[in-house]
Design a protein around this motif. Structure first.
Motif, PDB file in Angstrom:
ATOM      1  N   ILE A   1       0.860  -1.182   0.000  1.00  0.00           N
ATOM      2  CA  ILE A   1       0.000   0.000   0.000  1.00  0.00           C
ATOM      3  C   ILE A   1       0.894   1.229   0.000  1.00  0.00           C
ATOM      4  N   SER A   2       0.663   2.103  -0.935  1.00  0.00           N
ATOM      5  CA  SER A   2       1.454   3.323  -1.025  1.00  0.00           C
ATOM      6  C   SER A   2       1.284   4.156   0.240  1.00  0.00           C
ATOM      7  N   ASP A   3       2.388   4.783   0.655  1.00  0.00           N
ATOM      8  CA  ASP A   3       2.313   5.662   1.826  1.00  0.00           C
ATOM      9  C   ASP A   3       1.788   7.045   1.470  1.00  0.00           C
ATOM     10  N   GLU A   4       1.362   7.223   0.219  1.00  0.00           N
ATOM     11  CA  GLU A   4       0.828   8.516  -0.206  1.00  0.00           C
ATOM     12  C   GLU A   4      -0.685   8.620  -0.013  1.00  0.00           C
ATOM     13  N   LEU A   5      -1.315   7.579   0.547  1.00  0.00           N
ATOM     14  CA  LEU A   5      -2.775   7.577   0.701  1.00  0.00           C
ATOM     15  C   LEU A   5      -3.202   7.284   2.141  1.00  0.00           C
TER      16      LEU A   5
ATOM     17  N   ARG B   1      -4.939   8.902   4.263  1.00  0.00           N
ATOM     18  CA  ARG B   1      -6.308   9.295   4.607  1.00  0.00           C
ATOM     19  C   ARG B   1      -7.349   8.394   3.945  1.00  0.00           C
ATOM     20  N   ALA B   2      -7.007   7.797   2.815  1.00  0.00           N
ATOM     21  CA  ALA B   2      -7.951   6.944   2.094  1.00  0.00           C
ATOM     22  C   ALA B   2      -7.697   5.465   2.359  1.00  0.00           C
ATOM     23  N   VAL B   3      -6.427   5.052   2.278  1.00  0.00           N
ATOM     24  CA  VAL B   3      -6.061   3.644   2.484  1.00  0.00           C
ATOM     25  C   VAL B   3      -4.819   3.612   3.370  1.00  0.00           C
ATOM     26  N   PRO B   4      -4.970   3.599   4.673  1.00  0.00           N
ATOM     27  CA  PRO B   4      -3.793   3.551   5.551  1.00  0.00           C
ATOM     28  C   PRO B   4      -2.988   2.273   5.319  1.00  0.00           C
ATOM     29  N   ARG B   5      -1.673   2.389   5.431  1.00  0.00           N
ATOM     30  CA  ARG B   5      -0.821   1.212   5.249  1.00  0.00           C
ATOM     31  C   ARG B   5      -1.067   0.175   6.337  1.00  0.00           C
TER      32      ARG B   5
ATOM     33  N   MET C   1      -8.901   3.868  10.274  1.00  0.00           N
ATOM     34  CA  MET C   1      -8.296   5.127  10.691  1.00  0.00           C
ATOM     35  C   MET C   1      -6.773   5.025  10.586  1.00  0.00           C
ATOM     36  N   PRO C   2      -6.116   6.028  10.014  1.00  0.00           N
ATOM     37  CA  PRO C   2      -4.658   5.974   9.905  1.00  0.00           C
ATOM     38  C   PRO C   2      -3.989   6.149  11.260  1.00  0.00           C
TER      39      PRO C   2
ATOM     40  N   ASP D   1       1.345   5.792   9.872  1.00  0.00           N
ATOM     41  CA  ASP D   1       0.823   5.948   8.511  1.00  0.00           C
ATOM     42  C   ASP D   1       0.961   7.389   8.039  1.00  0.00           C
ATOM     43  N   MET D   2       0.684   8.341   8.927  1.00  0.00           N
ATOM     44  CA  MET D   2       0.675   9.743   8.532  1.00  0.00           C
ATOM     45  C   MET D   2       2.080  10.297   8.298  1.00  0.00           C
ATOM     46  N   ARG D   3       3.101   9.710   8.898  1.00  0.00           N
ATOM     47  CA  ARG D   3       4.450  10.254   8.709  1.00  0.00           C
ATOM     48  C   ARG D   3       5.312   9.400   7.778  1.00  0.00           C
ATOM     49  N   ALA D   4       4.756   8.316   7.236  1.00  0.00           N
ATOM     50  CA  ALA D   4       5.569   7.386   6.447  1.00  0.00           C
ATOM     51  C   ALA D   4       6.165   8.062   5.219  1.00  0.00           C
ATOM     52  N   ARG D   5       5.360   8.796   4.459  1.00  0.00           N
ATOM     53  CA  ARG D   5       5.897   9.395   3.236  1.00  0.00           C
ATOM     54  C   ARG D   5       6.900  10.494   3.558  1.00  0.00           C
TER      55      ARG D   5
END
Length: 680
Positions: free
Chosen positions: A58-62, A64-68, A291-292, A296-300
């Motif tokens: 799962i991309s770390d750019e999403l 809010r939509a698809v948490p890793r 919920m992320p 998840d929120m700092r991965a990218r």
């Protein structure tokens, strides 16, 4: 034999390896370090390297939509298919079109047989099987794309895909979905799965309208109907309410204290509606509930910052490389020769990322993570937008702001990113020095994804507006009901007046009197002959009415109306015959007739509404119509006391009929008729 055993061992090893890769836990999915520059393998090689460590990437750019952190869910759904399955979830803007060859490229670099599935924040993107037979996979994909609404999350889309594929009815489901939801775009959209913020506002408003509007409307209409019913039962009660006096004088008796049952019922109905609404509209969050996490929120940001620590030019490895190796090397060399430090990150931006698509906020996160002053250049390869944020560098801000337009935004299809970055570096090399270091305004923080998905309470927000509108609507609806009710009553009274006018005209003609008198006497005779059971008092009154009416209409007993019968006599015969018929039909009928127009028939009250200007209520019998509105007095043709011919009120005509004006009953009238004819 040994060759056979060796072959079996080799096959078993391959299956175990594939199974291990398929069942590898996706929760602890370490990310392969991203290359700092483009390689010959590029996007496909990077994604294949991630899938070697786990079947779900799962991309770390999403976040809010698809948490890793939701990777275990996708892995669990993949295991249901009983075939090696590899899932990649990438941003829609960077995953390419259906013919981009993404899954084929990943398979070529991964080199493993299985079912490959690509998803984005928009849902299911593509499905391809390589080296394995998965009957119905494409049909399941078609059914999923048609059957899932626009607000379906990738988790829900992938689970639906697995359900359809395992149902064994994928071809039929695909045909049915295509027939049901095909056609023009968004013309046959399946119903939404989730409650949005706007939906909750509408639900709150509707609940407020129902909680107040329905009970208040019911209360107003019920109380109005009760008041109307009481006024019909006792019209004088309406005039004496609040006066503390009875109609005949004196104090009104005190009413026993009663519970406000109607009001309590309305409150109970409002509470029931509120409780029902809270059970029907019970969603507390929008989306599928994922919920992320903080990771998840700092991965990218961590990934991009780590790349910029090693290379001033970072290109997101998840996208198709916008720079070739030569361009990357040339740009890196030019960055090193600039008089000011420059860091370039070529990364896509979207509202589903940690910064919610805000380049300034991403630049702030990178600056805080790197703890390094520089000109941060954020290039979005998908949109062609380039943003420059100055942190601590002595460069004229207006020079950066007034750069050529193509160095800010351009179509990536016609303006390659490599040449634009090269021109931008040339432009930055000529930047005039500023006395003070640059310091941008702190951008506002991105909304909290958890709070963003939380729905407001049902009894908040537009609920108050709904209460007001519900009360207003109840009053308007009540007014409409009263108006319609009044109109219906007016029309009914008009028809009743028309019927009454035909049966009891105010100025009847002589021909009508003769015809009606004969018909009424004949009808009373027939009813008395056919009746078998009748109380003695009612039988006596009915026969006396028949005898008196016959004397008035057919005094010579020749079976015809007398030629010398007067209008007053014929009218009296009609009144007596109708009173007798009323007694036969209803033995307990009142013994009085309407004093205003005796042709109206039996009286229902012995009080009429007081005339204007008079306080005393006359004790005279009236019919139902005259009780509501006093009708005109019966006028008969003939000579009055002065000898003038014309239609005069019936009390002015000689004969027994005039006694009814003084409130005489039917028994008194029959006696007077017999006395006038000398019959005992």
């Amino acid at each position: 034999m040994f060759a056979t055993v060796a072959a079996l061992l080799t096959a078993g090893t391959v299956l175990l390896t594939a199974g291990a890769a398929h069942a590898a836990p996706a929760q602890a999915q370490p990310q392969v370090p991203a290359p700092t520059g483009p390689t010959a393998q590029g996007q496909f090689a990077y994604l294949a390297a991630q899938l070697r460590r786990g079947p779900v990437y799962i991309s770390d750019e999403l976040p809010r939509a698809v948490p890793r952190s939701t990777a275990p869910f996708f892995a669990a759904q993949a295991r249901r298919l009983h075939v090696p399955t590899y899932v990649v979830v990438l941003p829609f803007a960077t995953s390419g079109s259906l013919d981009s060859g993404l899954l084929a490229g990943i398979h070529d670099h991964l080199g493993r047989k299985g079912l490959y599935v690509a998803l984005s924040e928009m849902g299911l993107s593509d499905v391809q099987a390589f080296g394995v037979s998965v009957p119905g996979a494409q049909d399941a994909k078609t059914a999923t794309m048609y059957e899932m609404p626009m607000d379906a999350t990738p988790r829900e889309a992938f689970r639906h895909f697995a359900d359809v594929l395992l149902s064994g009815q994928a071809p039929q489901r695909a045909d049915q979905a295509r027939a049901r939801y095909g056609g023009a775009y968004n013309s046959h959209e399946p119903p939404a799965l989730h409650t949005t913020q706007t939906d909750r506002e509408d639900q709150s408003f509707l609940t407020g309208v129902a909680v107040v509007g329905v009970p208040l409307t019911a209360l107003l209409i019920t109380k109005y109907a009760g008041a109307r019913r009481r006024s019909r039962r006792d019209p004088s009660a309406v005039d004496t309410v609040g006066s503390g006096a009875k109609p005949g004088g004196g104090a009104a008796p005190a009413r026993p204290r009663q519970w406000p049952l109607l009001e309590l019922g309305a409150l109970a109905l409002a509470a029931l509606l509120a409780f029902t609404a809270s059970r029907v509209f019970d969603d507390t969050t929008t989306g599928d509930g994922s919920m992320p996490t903080a990771a998840d929120m700092r991965a990218r940001v961590d990934r991009v910052a780590e790349g910029l620590r090693h290379d001033p030019l970072y290109v997101d490895p998840e996208i198709v490389p916008p720079l070739d190796a030569a361009q990357h090397a040339a740009l890196r060399e030019r960055i090193g020769g600039l008089p000011v430090p420059v860091l370039i990150a070529a990364v896509p931006m979207s509202t589903a990322d940690e910064s919610q698509g805000d380049e300034d906020l991403l630049a702030k996160h990178l600056h805080d993570r790197l703890r390094r002053d520089a000109l941060f250049v954020l290039a979005n390869p998908a949109s062609g937008r380039i943003e420059i944020v100055n942190y601590g560098i002595h460069v004229d801000a207006s020079y950066l702001y007034d750069r050529p337009r193509d160095l800010s935004s351009a179509d990536p299809a016609t303006a390659p990113l490599g040449s634009r970055l090269d021109r931008l570096l040339t432009y930055l090399s000529k930047a005039p020095r500023a006395a003070r270091p640059g310091q941008p305004y702190d951008p506002p923080p991105a909304p909290d994804p958890v709070a963003q998905q939380k729905l407001p309470g049902l009894f908040a927000g537009d609920f108050r507006a709904g209460l007001f509108v519900g009360g207003l609507a109840a009053v308007l609806l009540f007014g409409l009901v009263v108006a319609v009710w009044a109109l219906v009553r007016w029309l009914g009274r008009g028809r009743a007046r028309a019927v009454a006018a035909a049966a009891a005209p105010v100025e009847p003609r002589r021909a009508w009197l003769r015809r009606t008198a004969w018909a009424e006497v004949d009808a009373l005779t027939a009813e008395l002959e056919s009746v078998t059971e009748l109380p003695e008092e009612a039988r006596r009154r009915a026969w006396e009415c028949l005898d008196a009416a016959a004397l008035l209409a057919d005094g010579d007993s020749d079976g015809r109306i007398d030629g010398d019968a007067t209008p007053a006599g014929l009218a009296c015969a009609i009144v007596l015959a109708r009173a007798g018929r009323a007694t036969v039909r209803e033995p307990s009928a009142a013994a009085y007739v309407c004093h205003r127009n005796p042709l109206h028939g039996t009286a229902v009250e012995q009080r009429s509404k007081p005339p204007a200007g008079r306080r005393k209520v006359p004790i005279r019998p009236v019919c139902a119509a005259c009780r509501e509105k006093p009708g005109e007095v019966l006028r008969l043709y003939g000579a009055d006391a002065s000898g003038r011919l014309g239609h005069h009120p019936y009390p002015l005509h000689p004969g027994p009929l005039a006694a009814l004006a003084n409130g005489s009953d039917i028994d008194q009238l029959t006696r007077q008729v017999r006395e006038s004819f000398g019959v005992n």
